[in-house]
Design a protein around this motif. Structure first.
Motif, PDB file in Angstrom:
ATOM      1  N   ARG A 120      12.172 -16.400  12.074  1.00 29.36           N
ATOM      2  CA  ARG A 120      12.365 -15.538  13.416  1.00 29.36           C
ATOM      3  C   ARG A 120      12.740 -17.259  13.930  1.00 29.36           C
ATOM      4  O   ARG A 120      13.806 -16.698  15.357  1.00 29.36           O
TER       5      ARG A 120
ATOM      6  N   GLN B 218       3.739  -4.374   6.328  1.00 27.67           N
ATOM      7  CA  GLN B 218       3.890  -5.083   7.526  1.00 27.67           C
ATOM      8  C   GLN B 218       4.527  -6.510   7.050  1.00 27.67           C
ATOM      9  O   GLN B 218       4.541  -7.265   7.673  1.00 27.67           O
TER      10      GLN B 218
ATOM     11  N   GLU C  40      14.576  -3.587  15.234  1.00 29.82           N
ATOM     12  CA  GLU C  40      14.465  -2.228  14.003  1.00 29.82           C
ATOM     13  C   GLU C  40      15.293  -3.051  12.832  1.00 29.82           C
ATOM     14  O   GLU C  40      15.439  -2.873  11.758  1.00 29.82           O
TER      15      GLU C  40
ATOM     16  N   GLU D 147      14.262  -5.900  11.203  1.00 28.46           N
ATOM     17  CA  GLU D 147      13.781  -5.917  10.045  1.00 28.46           C
ATOM     18  C   GLU D 147      13.933  -4.667   8.871  1.00 28.46           C
ATOM     19  O   GLU D 147      13.164  -5.503   7.842  1.00 28.46           O
TER      20      GLU D 147
ATOM     21  N   SER E 200       8.028  -7.161   6.215  1.00 24.73           N
ATOM     22  CA  SER E 200       9.137  -7.968   6.545  1.00 24.73           C
ATOM     23  C   SER E 200       8.717  -6.835   8.577  1.00 24.73           C
ATOM     24  O   SER E 200       9.737  -7.522   9.182  1.00 24.73           O
ATOM     25  N   SER E 201       7.269  -7.017   9.577  1.00 26.45           N
ATOM     26  CA  SER E 201       7.709  -7.223  10.988  1.00 26.45           C
ATOM     27  C   SER E 201       7.762  -8.263  11.156  1.00 26.45           C
ATOM     28  O   SER E 201       7.405  -9.187  10.495  1.00 26.45           O
ATOM     29  N   ILE E 202       8.452  -8.039  12.198  1.00 27.64           N
ATOM     30  CA  ILE E 202       8.762 -10.187  13.274  1.00 27.64           C
ATOM     31  C   ILE E 202       7.470 -10.738  13.365  1.00 27.64           C
ATOM     32  O   ILE E 202       7.116 -11.418  13.936  1.00 27.64           O
TER      33      ILE E 202
ATOM     34  N   ILE F 163       8.396 -15.266   7.035  1.00 33.74           N
ATOM     35  CA  ILE F 163       9.112 -14.865   8.515  1.00 33.74           C
ATOM     36  C   ILE F 163       9.681 -15.899   9.362  1.00 33.74           C
ATOM     37  O   ILE F 163       9.670 -14.984  10.477  1.00 33.74           O
TER      38      ILE F 163
ATOM     39  N   LYS G 229      13.614  -6.333   5.521  1.00 34.01           N
ATOM     40  CA  LYS G 229      12.717  -5.547   3.920  1.00 34.01           C
ATOM     41  C   LYS G 229      13.694  -5.050   2.655  1.00 34.01           C
ATOM     42  O   LYS G 229      13.842  -4.737   1.476  1.00 34.01           O
TER      43      LYS G 229
END
Length: 686
Positions: free
Chosen positions: A584, A533, A598, A601, A535-537, A580, A605
């Protein structure tokens, strides 16, 4: 009776150019003159009529000598040789024929010393001699000896099968394999079967199997006119009727041979041959089902190499036929569940292989796979519901066992591979709910190993299928629920591993190795899940509650080793969260546009995150450590190699050795030291 046949044939050859029309009574008189021994018998009337017919076939020709000269005794060798010489002069072609086919007649000789002292006088017409009272059974014995398979016969078949355009040699090879089968099968099963040939000894058995493996398949394809690689069905060929019965019997014998042979090498050879012949099994559906069941049995219990070849055979047979694939999937899953009842270091590779091969089999037809997987996941859900509602020991044990966990691992691997397909996407949610319900069923300390097995299944599904699964609370809750400050009561002799355990005993819970393994497992799965997770925003919000729980644990834990390890994981999580958050701030896209999010992300990644970079280097070290443990490199390193010990010298030997020492003095500054050393040696020698 074997001698009778040879003499009658010989009689026909000698009288080919000599015509004697003899009456049956004359033949009987000649037999009575020759049979002077009391133990001999009278020739049967049927054999006498055969002798008369042979002479009558040669009527119309003249004799080269008188009738009296034709009757001679075998004691008179010279006369016999003279008659052969006359035959050579009168009919050289017939003499040449005898040289090629009956050398024993031309090299005729009699021994003067017979053990039994029997009189061996026979007439020129080679009247059959009866040696014993049991002569009625000699024909059967000689026939059995003639049907024994020899290396010479195998070589003949090997040559003939490449040139024979008929099905004769193919039929003989099939009968030879049937004879080899009788050597392997137990007496109860082989009592009702009959074979035209007989196999004696392991060398002949191996020769028959080798010849069938190498030559039978290509010969059948040549006979049917099938080209290698063609997808034409054998039963559509014109000549298939001529080999249909032969092939059916051959496949039945091959099936019995596979079930009766215990040697892994012979099983490997037979399975490779079956893999080559599997394209012809489509014409025999009833035999194919039995062969498929036997292959699945071998796939589940045999050695590693044999198991792999058996799976290739199953894959090739069931790939083109949906009914066979349906049968194969059901039988293979049942075999997998039966063989996964216990997990140990020796059985784990077998279970992993069966799981991977089953995933490949289900992936052949996703529409058919959906029906099977839906049914089996539903059965798991029913077991889980009964355990939660009834809350009885037997119902809980129906869930908390290796067969249930291995089934979850199987469907987790399958959904990880096929979740992108529309047929299998609908099964992801019920499967995840069954896994989460299994985690909540009995959340006690004894079942911590089972908890980590299920969380690892969900972590793998989340990574491979690229979906979010809420696994993090079940990992971090262990830090709050268990007291790591409690002192251990026992010292572990070996490190405790959760790989082969679902439930811990009370003695294992009080060992120091339990807490060490627990912290290591939490650290591994926490890093792996957070890396997925990373690389998740939404990583900042995801890590918030985790950081709070970890800081709470660090405050109350007094073990410095545990604190150091968990704090290291916390630092990496905070570092990635800060990364992160900075990314953002640079965003200028609409948060409602999921495609742009997507793409953002995926870009993060690909570029890498601080947590993913650290986890990559750490995982290499962990995998290297696991490989060392698997190969026991540490134990090999501690192995004491043999060393050469110097023999202790006696005092007399030391004195003699010191006397022989000579020092070479130089002009360097070390002269004084060398002189001092010389004095010490002199003192010790005195």
């Amino acid at each position: 009776m074997g001698k009778k046949k040879i003499n009658l044939k010989h009689k026909k050859k000698v009288l080919k150019k000599k015509v004697v029309v003899e009456e049956p009574s004359d033949v009987e008189e000649d037999i009575e003159e020759c049979e002077e021994e009391p133990a001999s018998e009278v020739v049967n009337s049927e054999e006498e009529s055969d002798a008369d017919q042979s002479t009558e076939l040669n009527s119309g020709e003249e004799l080269d000598s008188d009738e009296d000269e034709a009757d001679f005794t075998y004691g008179d060798i010279n006369e016999h040789k003279k008659s052969l010489e006359k035959l050579k002069e009168s009919d050289p072609e017939f003499y040449k024929f005898l040289e090629e086919n009956d050398k024993e007649l031309l090299n005729f000789n009699l021994s003067d010393e017979d053990d039994d002292g029997e009189v061996q006088n026979e007439s020129q017409v080679h009247v059959p001699q009866l040696d014993s009272d049991e002569s009625d059974f000699e024909d059967e014995d000689s026939k059995g000896k003639e049907n024994n398979i020899t290396f010479k016969l195998l070589k003949k078949w090997q040559v003939d099968i490449k040139t024979d355009k008929s099905n004769k040699t193919i039929n003989e090879l099939a009968q030879a394999l049937h004879a080899a089968l009788l050597l392997v099968l137990p007496e109860e099963e082989s009592s009702g079967t009959v074979s035209d040939y007989k196999v004696e000894g392991s060398a002949i058995f191996n020769g028959v199997v080798q010849l069938c493996v190498l030559e039978f398949g290509p010969a059948v394809k040549r006979f049917l006119g099938l080209v290698s690689g063609s997808k034409e069905k054998p039963h559509l060929c014109k000549k298939f009727k001529k080999v249909k019965r032969i092939l059916k019997c051959y496949f039945e014998d091959l099936l019995k041979l596979l079930s009766g042979v215990a040697s892994a090498n012979i099983q490997t050879v037979l399975l490779k041959h079956l893999h080559y012949m599997s394209s012809m099994l489509i014409s025999f559906p009833n035999v194919t089902k039995d062969i498929l069941k036997q292959l699945i049995k071998i796939w589940g219990v045999s050695d590693e190499g044999v198991r792999v070849i058996a799976f290739f055979c199953i894959l090739k047979i069931s790939r083109n036929t949906q009914s066979l694939l349906d049968t194969a999937l059901k039988t293979m899953f049942i075999t997998y569940v039966k063989n996964s009842k216990f997990v140990s270091p020796s059985s784990l590779p077998c279970i992993n292989f069966m799981r991977r091969s089953l995933v490949e089999m289900f992936a052949l037809d996703l529409n058919l796979a959906y029906q099977h997987v839906f049914l089996y996941i539903r059965q798991l859900a029913i077991h889980l519901r009964n355990a939660m509602t009834l809350n009885k020991k037997e119902n809980i044990q129906a869930v908390y066992n290796w067969q249930f966990i291995n089934s979850l691992q199987l469907w987790g691997n399958l959904l990880s591979v096929t979740c992108s397909k529309p047929q299998m996407q609908q099964l992801v949610y019920p499967f995840v709910q069954v896994c989460l319900g299994t985690l909540r069923l009995v959340p006690t300390t004894q079942y911590y190993p089972l908890r980590f097995h299920v969380t690892q299944i969900l972590i793998n599904l989340s990574r491979d299928a690229d979906i979010f699964v809420p696994v993090l609370p079940f990992i971090v809750d262990v830090l709050d629920n268990y007291d790591f400050n409690k002192k251990h009561q026992k010292v572990s002799m070996k490190p405790l591993k959760f790989n082969f355990v679902l439930r811990l005993s009370k003695s294992q819970l009080v060992e120091n190795g339990f807490k060490d393994t627990l912290i290591d497992t939490i650290y591994d799965q926490l890093l792996e899940y957070m890396t997925i997770q990373s690389s998740s925003i939404a990583f900042v919000e995801l890590a918030l509650l985790t950081k709070i729980q970890i800081k709470k644990f660090l405050k109350k834990c007094k073990n410095p080793n545990y604190v150091k390890k968990i704090k290291q994981a916390l630092d990496k999580i905070e570092q990635n969260a800060q990364f992160i958050e900075n990314e953002r701030k640079k965003l200028t896209i609409n948060l409602a546009d999921f495609k742009q999010l997507e793409a953002h992300e995926n870009q993060i990644k690909c570029n890498g995150t601080p947590l993913s970079t650290y986890y990559e280097s750490w995982s290499k070290m962990r995998n290297q450590k696991k490989r060392k443990e698997a190969t026991m490199n540490d134990e090999l390193g501690e192995y004491n190699l043999p060393t050469t010990k110097k023999r202790k010298l006696k005092n007399s030997e030391v004195k003699q050795k010191n006397k022989d020492v000579e020092f070479v003095f130089s002009d360097s500054e070390d002269d004084e030291e060398s002189q001092i050393l010389k004095k010490k040696v002199d003192i010790e020698s005195d």
